[in-house]
Design a protein around this motif. Sequence first.
Motif, PDB file in Angstrom:
ATOM      1  N   THR A 106       0.812  -1.222   0.000  1.00 12.72           N
ATOM      2  CA  THR A 106       0.000   0.000   0.000  1.00 12.72           C
ATOM      3  C   THR A 106       0.842   1.267   0.000  1.00 12.72           C
ATOM      4  O   THR A 106       0.295   2.360   0.159  1.00 12.72           O
ATOM      5  CB  THR A 106      -0.969   0.002   1.195  1.00 12.72           C
ATOM      6  OG1 THR A 106      -0.264  -0.266   2.401  1.00 12.72           O
ATOM      7  CG2 THR A 106      -2.062  -1.050   1.005  1.00 12.72           C
ATOM      8  N   THR A 107       2.160   1.155  -0.150  1.00 17.30           N
ATOM      9  CA  THR A 107       2.986   2.329  -0.399  1.00 17.30           C
ATOM     10  C   THR A 107       3.065   2.526  -1.915  1.00 17.30           C
ATOM     11  O   THR A 107       2.561   1.721  -2.687  1.00 17.30           O
ATOM     12  CB  THR A 107       4.403   2.157   0.172  1.00 17.30           C
ATOM     13  OG1 THR A 107       5.118   1.186  -0.613  1.00 17.30           O
ATOM     14  CG2 THR A 107       4.354   1.708   1.627  1.00 17.30           C
ATOM     15  N   GLU A 108       3.722   3.586  -2.334  1.00 21.82           N
ATOM     16  CA  GLU A 108       3.838   3.875  -3.761  1.00 21.82           C
ATOM     17  C   GLU A 108       5.063   3.217  -4.400  1.00 21.82           C
ATOM     18  O   GLU A 108       5.261   3.346  -5.605  1.00 21.82           O
ATOM     19  CB  GLU A 108       3.925   5.396  -3.985  1.00 21.82           C
ATOM     20  CG  GLU A 108       2.685   6.176  -3.556  1.00 21.82           C
ATOM     21  CD  GLU A 108       1.508   5.958  -4.496  1.00 21.82           C
ATOM     22  OE1 GLU A 108       1.730   5.449  -5.614  1.00 21.82           O
ATOM     23  OE2 GLU A 108       0.377   6.285  -4.095  1.00 21.82           O
ATOM     24  N   ARG A 109       5.868   2.537  -3.615  1.00 18.61           N
ATOM     25  CA  ARG A 109       7.110   1.988  -4.173  1.00 18.61           C
ATOM     26  C   ARG A 109       6.821   0.916  -5.222  1.00 18.61           C
ATOM     27  O   ARG A 109       5.867   0.147  -5.103  1.00 18.61           O
ATOM     28  CB  ARG A 109       8.005   1.432  -3.069  1.00 18.61           C
ATOM     29  CG  ARG A 109       7.438   0.249  -2.313  1.00 18.61           C
ATOM     30  CD  ARG A 109       8.346  -0.139  -1.153  1.00 18.61           C
ATOM     31  NE  ARG A 109       7.784  -1.237  -0.358  1.00 18.61           N
ATOM     32  CZ  ARG A 109       8.263  -1.652   0.803  1.00 18.61           C
ATOM     33  NH1 ARG A 109       9.329  -1.037   1.327  1.00 18.61           N
ATOM     34  NH2 ARG A 109       7.704  -2.654   1.454  1.00 18.61           N
ATOM     35  N   LEU A 110       7.675   0.889  -6.242  1.00 16.82           N
ATOM     36  CA  LEU A 110       7.519  -0.065  -7.336  1.00 16.82           C
ATOM     37  C   LEU A 110       8.552  -1.181  -7.301  1.00 16.82           C
ATOM     38  O   LEU A 110       8.425  -2.142  -8.055  1.00 16.82           O
ATOM     39  CB  LEU A 110       7.614   0.663  -8.684  1.00 16.82           C
ATOM     40  CG  LEU A 110       6.410   1.534  -9.053  1.00 16.82           C
ATOM     41  CD1 LEU A 110       6.675   2.296 -10.341  1.00 16.82           C
ATOM     42  CD2 LEU A 110       5.158   0.686  -9.192  1.00 16.82           C
ATOM     43  N   LYS A 137      -0.088  -0.555  -4.879  1.00 14.03           N
ATOM     44  CA  LYS A 137      -0.725   0.750  -5.070  1.00 14.03           C
ATOM     45  C   LYS A 137       0.032   1.592  -6.093  1.00 14.03           C
ATOM     46  O   LYS A 137      -0.561   2.414  -6.801  1.00 14.03           O
ATOM     47  CB  LYS A 137      -0.807   1.485  -3.732  1.00 14.03           C
ATOM     48  CG  LYS A 137      -1.594   2.786  -3.775  1.00 14.03           C
ATOM     49  CD  LYS A 137      -1.760   3.357  -2.389  1.00 14.03           C
ATOM     50  CE  LYS A 137      -2.568   4.658  -2.427  1.00 14.03           C
ATOM     51  NZ  LYS A 137      -1.809   5.730  -3.100  1.00 14.03           N
ATOM     52  N   GLY A 138       1.346   1.441  -6.170  1.00 18.53           N
ATOM     53  CA  GLY A 138       2.140   2.239  -7.093  1.00 18.53           C
ATOM     54  C   GLY A 138       1.957   1.864  -8.552  1.00 18.53           C
ATOM     55  O   GLY A 138       2.317   2.641  -9.444  1.00 18.53           O
ATOM     56  N   THR A 140      -0.128   1.134 -12.040  1.00 18.23           N
ATOM     57  CA  THR A 140      -1.336   1.560 -12.742  1.00 18.23           C
ATOM     58  C   THR A 140      -1.550   0.607 -13.897  1.00 18.23           C
ATOM     59  O   THR A 140      -0.687  -0.230 -14.220  1.00 18.23           O
ATOM     60  CB  THR A 140      -1.200   2.996 -13.281  1.00 18.23           C
ATOM     61  OG1 THR A 140      -0.229   3.014 -14.337  1.00 18.23           O
ATOM     62  CG2 THR A 140      -0.779   3.958 -12.183  1.00 18.23           C
ATOM     63  N   THR A 143       1.222   0.870 -16.403  1.00 19.15           N
ATOM     64  CA  THR A 143       2.588   0.518 -16.027  1.00 19.15           C
ATOM     65  C   THR A 143       2.998  -0.777 -16.719  1.00 19.15           C
ATOM     66  O   THR A 143       2.279  -1.767 -16.666  1.00 19.15           O
ATOM     67  CB  THR A 143       2.724   0.334 -14.509  1.00 19.15           C
ATOM     68  OG1 THR A 143       2.205   1.490 -13.849  1.00 19.15           O
ATOM     69  CG2 THR A 143       4.186   0.133 -14.116  1.00 19.15           C
ATOM     70  N   PRO A 167      -2.316  -3.780 -10.168  1.00 21.04           N
ATOM     71  CA  PRO A 167      -2.527  -2.503  -9.467  1.00 21.04           C
ATOM     72  C   PRO A 167      -3.542  -2.674  -8.341  1.00 21.04           C
ATOM     73  O   PRO A 167      -4.512  -3.428  -8.476  1.00 21.04           O
ATOM     74  CB  PRO A 167      -3.078  -1.584 -10.561  1.00 21.04           C
ATOM     75  CG  PRO A 167      -2.743  -2.245 -11.860  1.00 21.04           C
ATOM     76  CD  PRO A 167      -2.721  -3.717 -11.585  1.00 21.04           C
ATOM     77  N   GLN A 169      -6.382  -0.879  -6.783  1.00 18.96           N
ATOM     78  CA  GLN A 169      -7.320   0.222  -7.004  1.00 18.96           C
ATOM     79  C   GLN A 169      -8.391   0.144  -5.918  1.00 18.96           C
ATOM     80  O   GLN A 169      -9.376  -0.586  -6.035  1.00 18.96           O
ATOM     81  CB  GLN A 169      -7.919   0.115  -8.409  1.00 18.96           C
ATOM     82  CG  GLN A 169      -6.857   0.201  -9.505  1.00 18.96           C
ATOM     83  CD  GLN A 169      -7.386  -0.127 -10.883  1.00 18.96           C
ATOM     84  OE1 GLN A 169      -8.307  -0.914 -11.035  1.00 18.96           O
ATOM     85  NE2 GLN A 169      -6.783   0.477 -11.900  1.00 18.96           N
ATOM     86  N   VAL A 195      -1.057   3.983   5.595  1.00 19.11           N
ATOM     87  CA  VAL A 195      -0.504   2.823   4.891  1.00 19.11           C
ATOM     88  C   VAL A 195      -1.025   1.532   5.507  1.00 19.11           C
ATOM     89  O   VAL A 195      -1.413   0.591   4.797  1.00 19.11           O
ATOM     90  CB  VAL A 195       1.040   2.852   4.915  1.00 19.11           C
ATOM     91  CG1 VAL A 195       1.617   1.521   4.437  1.00 19.11           C
ATOM     92  CG2 VAL A 195       1.557   3.980   4.023  1.00 19.11           C
TER      93      VAL A 195
END
Length: 388
Positions: A106-110, A137-138, A140, A143, A167, A169, A195
């Motif tokens: 749930t963080t934005e890290r990829l 979460k990061g 889309t 991606t 993703p 969502q 988070v």
Amino acid sequence: MLQTVWVSSSRTWASRKPDGQRASWKCGFIRTIIQHICLRHNTKAQGKLRMLKKIHICLCFFFVSGILYEISLLSGCFFSCMPMPKHFLTPEQVLNLGRSIIFLETTERLEPPPLVSCSVESAARIYQDRPVILFMKGLTNDTVLDSNSSYAAFSLLSSMKNVFLFPLQMETVFQETPLLQWYNEVDPEEEKNWVHISSDASRLALIWKYGGIYMDTDVISIRPIPEGSFLAAQKSRFSSNGIFSFPAHHKFIWDCMENFVLKYNGNIWGNQGPFLMTRMLKTICNLTDFEGLEDHSCQNISFLNPQRFYPIPYPAWRRYYDVWDKIPDFNHSYALHLWNFMNRNRKAVVAGSNTLAEKLYKTYCPTTYEDLIQKAELRDFTSYEDSV
């Protein structure tokens, strides 16, 4: 022609009979004709019947083929015999199998760190006939990250036949659950534990909708879990929410979502997580202490012994990063929770350190160990040598 001659001759023979015999013969003759006509109709009917049987057999063949295909979806063949590349499959198509192992980021890290990669890889190895999904979460829908990705962990995980990266969502996940209105009203910017809270909510909604096993990304799987519906005891009379399993649309999970909203307090860490699971379990079960290695059960929900996932309790979490004189066998455990939330100093697995965590990586996520630990350290050493 032969039929005409036979009838004509029969008439001549019949005309020579006495009246009584002639009447009896006429009845027999008429009966013969009727039988002949019926035989012709029966022959046509039998032809139609044979045709219907063939159609029935074909339909049965297609029906059985469909059943076998559905069965194949629930077996390892799904991942080796798929009619299309797995990256064309949608989350719903995979989740609708109902047997997924679900992880959340749930963080934005990829770039998943080694422990996340190890958790996913170990689950993929232990549950080879089940889809293992990491929602991020990061990510889309636009991606593009696959086995050729510059992200080492993505390349590693994407190459595993039963691992899927999708993703996360949340608005879609919370549809048709009690959590949607809460999600639309809450302000993530004002939530200091967002988070963790968003993860607590997402896991409930996903398991409610699709069923399966939820695992935290610091859980290393070591053997299959035999239970269907279960909660994991962190200690006597206290449940974690770091790993649990239920079939889709289970009432307990729905009640948890309703209580999540009713008793929401984002300022208390775990209020929507382990404290939620514990208070909901207490409403239906009389919880008692664990005396040994037994599991408890209540209303068809297994409350699994702390030894199953937490043989090293959270106050002793550093033991995973110590060198042991004798490595424990964990014979009574299904998976091991490494308490990453406690690891604020970011203790890591180091190649050659001989720690318990390193040995777990080598055994249960060897690809992660080789690619993200050994090779990473070699690359860092080479870069340092080049700079000098």
